[in-house]
Design a protein around this motif. Structure first.
Motif, PDB file in Angstrom:
ATOM      1  N   TRP A  20       0.814  -1.206   0.000  1.00 54.68           N
ATOM      2  CA  TRP A  20       0.000   0.000   0.000  1.00 54.68           C
ATOM      3  C   TRP A  20       0.851   1.262   0.000  1.00 54.68           C
ATOM      4  O   TRP A  20       0.476   2.273  -0.601  1.00 54.68           O
ATOM      5  CB  TRP A  20      -0.965  -0.004   1.178  1.00 54.68           C
ATOM      6  N   ALA A  21       2.003   1.219   0.652  1.00 51.50           N
ATOM      7  CA  ALA A  21       2.881   2.394   0.669  1.00 51.50           C
ATOM      8  C   ALA A  21       3.361   2.713  -0.744  1.00 51.50           C
ATOM      9  O   ALA A  21       3.406   3.881  -1.146  1.00 51.50           O
ATOM     10  CB  ALA A  21       4.062   2.154   1.601  1.00 51.50           C
ATOM     11  N   ALA A  22       3.711   1.671  -1.506  1.00 51.57           N
ATOM     12  CA  ALA A  22       4.157   1.887  -2.887  1.00 51.57           C
ATOM     13  C   ALA A  22       3.019   2.436  -3.741  1.00 51.57           C
ATOM     14  O   ALA A  22       3.224   3.316  -4.581  1.00 51.57           O
ATOM     15  CB  ALA A  22       4.693   0.587  -3.485  1.00 51.57           C
ATOM     16  N   LEU A  23       1.819   1.941  -3.507  1.00 50.21           N
ATOM     17  CA  LEU A  23       0.668   2.434  -4.264  1.00 50.21           C
ATOM     18  C   LEU A  23       0.401   3.907  -3.953  1.00 50.21           C
ATOM     19  O   LEU A  23       0.151   4.702  -4.856  1.00 50.21           O
ATOM     20  CB  LEU A  23      -0.574   1.594  -3.957  1.00 50.21           C
ATOM     21  N   GLU A  24       0.476   4.263  -2.692  1.00 49.37           N
ATOM     22  CA  GLU A  24       0.263   5.665  -2.300  1.00 49.37           C
ATOM     23  C   GLU A  24       1.326   6.584  -2.897  1.00 49.37           C
ATOM     24  O   GLU A  24       1.058   7.748  -3.180  1.00 49.37           O
ATOM     25  CB  GLU A  24       0.244   5.797  -0.775  1.00 49.37           C
ATOM     26  N   ALA A  25       2.530   6.044  -3.089  1.00 49.68           N
ATOM     27  CA  ALA A  25       3.629   6.857  -3.623  1.00 49.68           C
ATOM     28  C   ALA A  25       3.544   7.052  -5.136  1.00 49.68           C
ATOM     29  O   ALA A  25       4.216   7.925  -5.685  1.00 49.68           O
ATOM     30  CB  ALA A  25       4.968   6.211  -3.261  1.00 49.68           C
ATOM     31  N   MET A  26       2.699   6.245  -5.820  1.00 56.16           N
ATOM     32  CA  MET A  26       2.584   6.334  -7.281  1.00 56.16           C
ATOM     33  C   MET A  26       1.848   7.607  -7.689  1.00 56.16           C
ATOM     34  O   MET A  26       0.915   8.039  -7.021  1.00 56.16           O
ATOM     35  CB  MET A  26       1.807   5.142  -7.841  1.00 56.16           C
ATOM     36  N   THR A  27       2.263   8.154  -8.812  1.00 51.79           N
ATOM     37  CA  THR A  27       1.512   9.264  -9.388  1.00 51.79           C
ATOM     38  C   THR A  27       0.304   8.684 -10.116  1.00 51.79           C
ATOM     39  O   THR A  27       0.226   7.477 -10.368  1.00 51.79           O
ATOM     40  CB  THR A  27       2.372  10.052 -10.398  1.00 51.79           C
ATOM     41  N   ASP A  28      -0.642   9.524 -10.474  1.00 49.44           N
ATOM     42  CA  ASP A  28      -1.801   9.061 -11.236  1.00 49.44           C
ATOM     43  C   ASP A  28      -1.371   8.443 -12.564  1.00 49.44           C
ATOM     44  O   ASP A  28      -1.932   7.441 -12.999  1.00 49.44           O
ATOM     45  CB  ASP A  28      -2.781  10.210 -11.491  1.00 49.44           C
ATOM     46  N   GLU A  29      -0.356   9.037 -13.189  1.00 53.98           N
ATOM     47  CA  GLU A  29       0.135   8.522 -14.469  1.00 53.98           C
ATOM     48  C   GLU A  29       0.757   7.136 -14.291  1.00 53.98           C
ATOM     49  O   GLU A  29       0.554   6.243 -15.119  1.00 53.98           O
ATOM     50  CB  GLU A  29       1.148   9.488 -15.097  1.00 53.98           C
ATOM     51  N   ALA A  31       0.051   4.963 -11.909  1.00 49.32           N
ATOM     52  CA  ALA A  31      -1.031   4.026 -11.597  1.00 49.32           C
ATOM     53  C   ALA A  31      -1.789   3.643 -12.858  1.00 49.32           C
ATOM     54  O   ALA A  31      -2.123   2.467 -13.061  1.00 49.32           O
ATOM     55  CB  ALA A  31      -1.973   4.645 -10.566  1.00 49.32           C
ATOM     56  N   GLU A  32      -2.045   4.615 -13.736  1.00 53.26           N
ATOM     57  CA  GLU A  32      -2.744   4.315 -14.987  1.00 53.26           C
ATOM     58  C   GLU A  32      -1.908   3.408 -15.882  1.00 53.26           C
ATOM     59  O   GLU A  32      -2.415   2.453 -16.468  1.00 53.26           O
ATOM     60  CB  GLU A  32      -3.103   5.603 -15.731  1.00 53.26           C
ATOM     61  N   ALA A  33      -0.608   3.674 -15.954  1.00 54.58           N
ATOM     62  CA  ALA A  33       0.276   2.838 -16.773  1.00 54.58           C
ATOM     63  C   ALA A  33       0.313   1.409 -16.231  1.00 54.58           C
ATOM     64  O   ALA A  33       0.284   0.440 -17.002  1.00 54.58           O
ATOM     65  CB  ALA A  33       1.684   3.435 -16.811  1.00 54.58           C
ATOM     66  N   ALA A  34       0.366   1.257 -14.915  1.00 54.73           N
ATOM     67  CA  ALA A  34       0.377  -0.076 -14.314  1.00 54.73           C
ATOM     68  C   ALA A  34      -0.935  -0.802 -14.594  1.00 54.73           C
ATOM     69  O   ALA A  34      -0.939  -2.000 -14.897  1.00 54.73           O
ATOM     70  CB  ALA A  34       0.620   0.026 -12.812  1.00 54.73           C
ATOM     71  N   ALA A  35      -2.044  -0.079 -14.510  1.00 57.87           N
ATOM     72  CA  ALA A  35      -3.347  -0.691 -14.780  1.00 57.87           C
ATOM     73  C   ALA A  35      -3.450  -1.134 -16.237  1.00 57.87           C
ATOM     74  O   ALA A  35      -3.945  -2.221 -16.536  1.00 57.87           O
ATOM     75  CB  ALA A  35      -4.471   0.286 -14.438  1.00 57.87           C
ATOM     76  N   LEU A  36      -2.974  -0.311 -17.159  1.00 52.88           N
ATOM     77  CA  LEU A  36      -3.021  -0.664 -18.580  1.00 52.88           C
ATOM     78  C   LEU A  36      -2.106  -1.840 -18.906  1.00 52.88           C
ATOM     79  O   LEU A  36      -2.363  -2.591 -19.844  1.00 52.88           O
ATOM     80  CB  LEU A  36      -2.645   0.546 -19.439  1.00 52.88           C
ATOM     81  N   ALA A  37      -1.038  -2.029 -18.130  1.00 53.81           N
ATOM     82  CA  ALA A  37      -0.103  -3.116 -18.373  1.00 53.81           C
ATOM     83  C   ALA A  37      -0.560  -4.435 -17.758  1.00 53.81           C
ATOM     84  O   ALA A  37       0.033  -5.479 -18.028  1.00 53.81           O
ATOM     85  CB  ALA A  37       1.268  -2.746 -17.802  1.00 53.81           C
ATOM     86  N   ASP A  38      -1.622  -4.417 -16.960  1.00 52.63           N
ATOM     87  CA  ASP A  38      -2.101  -5.628 -16.290  1.00 52.63           C
ATOM     88  C   ASP A  38      -2.806  -6.527 -17.299  1.00 52.63           C
ATOM     89  O   ASP A  38      -3.869  -6.188 -17.809  1.00 52.63           O
ATOM     90  CB  ASP A  38      -3.063  -5.238 -15.167  1.00 52.63           C
ATOM     91  N   PRO A  39      -2.251  -7.710 -17.598  1.00 52.37           N
ATOM     92  CA  PRO A  39      -2.864  -8.589 -18.598  1.00 52.37           C
ATOM     93  C   PRO A  39      -4.181  -9.218 -18.127  1.00 52.37           C
ATOM     94  O   PRO A  39      -4.978  -9.661 -18.937  1.00 52.37           O
ATOM     95  CB  PRO A  39      -1.800  -9.671 -18.819  1.00 52.37           C
ATOM     96  N   ASP A  40      -4.429  -9.229 -16.807  1.00 48.63           N
ATOM     97  CA  ASP A  40      -5.662  -9.819 -16.281  1.00 48.63           C
ATOM     98  C   ASP A  40      -6.841  -8.859 -16.306  1.00 48.63           C
ATOM     99  O   ASP A  40      -7.970  -9.245 -16.031  1.00 48.63           O
ATOM    100  CB  ASP A  40      -5.447 -10.300 -14.839  1.00 48.63           C
ATOM    101  N   SER A  41      -6.578  -7.603 -16.610  1.00 47.94           N
ATOM    102  CA  SER A  41      -7.650  -6.615 -16.608  1.00 47.94           C
ATOM    103  C   SER A  41      -7.462  -5.629 -17.754  1.00 47.94           C
ATOM    104  O   SER A  41      -7.136  -4.461 -17.540  1.00 47.94           O
ATOM    105  CB  SER A  41      -7.662  -5.878 -15.262  1.00 47.94           C
ATOM    106  N   PRO A  42      -7.677  -6.091 -18.995  1.00 43.77           N
ATOM    107  CA  PRO A  42      -7.479  -5.189 -20.131  1.00 43.77           C
ATOM    108  C   PRO A  42      -8.540  -4.079 -20.137  1.00 43.77           C
ATOM    109  O   PRO A  42      -9.645  -4.273 -19.636  1.00 43.77           O
ATOM    110  CB  PRO A  42      -7.634  -6.103 -21.344  1.00 43.77           C
TER     111      PRO A  42
END
Length: 124
Positions: A20-29, A31-42
């Motif tokens: 959770w600490a790493a997630l809180e430290a992420m910028t919105d950009e 977080a969006e890039a990580a979400a788009l790269a997730d193969p389980d949730s296109p």
């Protein structure tokens, strides 16, 4: 064979190891890039849209009833319930009020309907 699967109450829900600490430290950009790269949730395609679960289906799911059980318990014609759940038809104001009453006191309404003289005749 049951028409739906239920989790055993004794089964533990996996907790995972989220950082959770790493997630809180992420910028919105980031977080969006990580979400788009997730193969389980296109991401959804341009023609795809999310639809809200219809109220009748949400109420039925919360009560853990099959369509037939819900229709029988609350004296709703099965074909009508199916059309509401598939969003092929929209419940009218009286039906919406009835669904709200079911959601507010499902057991009380079921008892009241059980004491009634039976299912109403279909309107002509």
């Amino acid at each position: 064979m049951p028409d739906r699967t239920r989790k055993s109450e004794k089964q533990a829900v996996p907790t995972g190891k989220s950082d959770w600490a790493a997630l809180e430290a992420m910028t919105d950009e980031d977080a969006e890039a990580a979400a788009l790269a997730d193969p389980d949730s296109p991401p959804l395609g341009e023609e795809q849209t999310l639809r809200h679960m219809p109220p009748a289906k949400r109420i039925r799911f919360n009560l853990r009833l099959s369509r037939q059980e819900f229709a029988d318990r609350y004296h709703i014609p099965l074909a009508m319930l199916v059309s509401w759940e598939r969003q092929e038809a929209v419940p009218d104001a009286v039906a919406v009020a009835f669904l709200d009453a079911i959601a507010a006191d499902p057991e009380g309404l079921a008892k009241a309907l059980k004491r009634s003289s039976g299912k109403p005749e279909a309107a002509e």
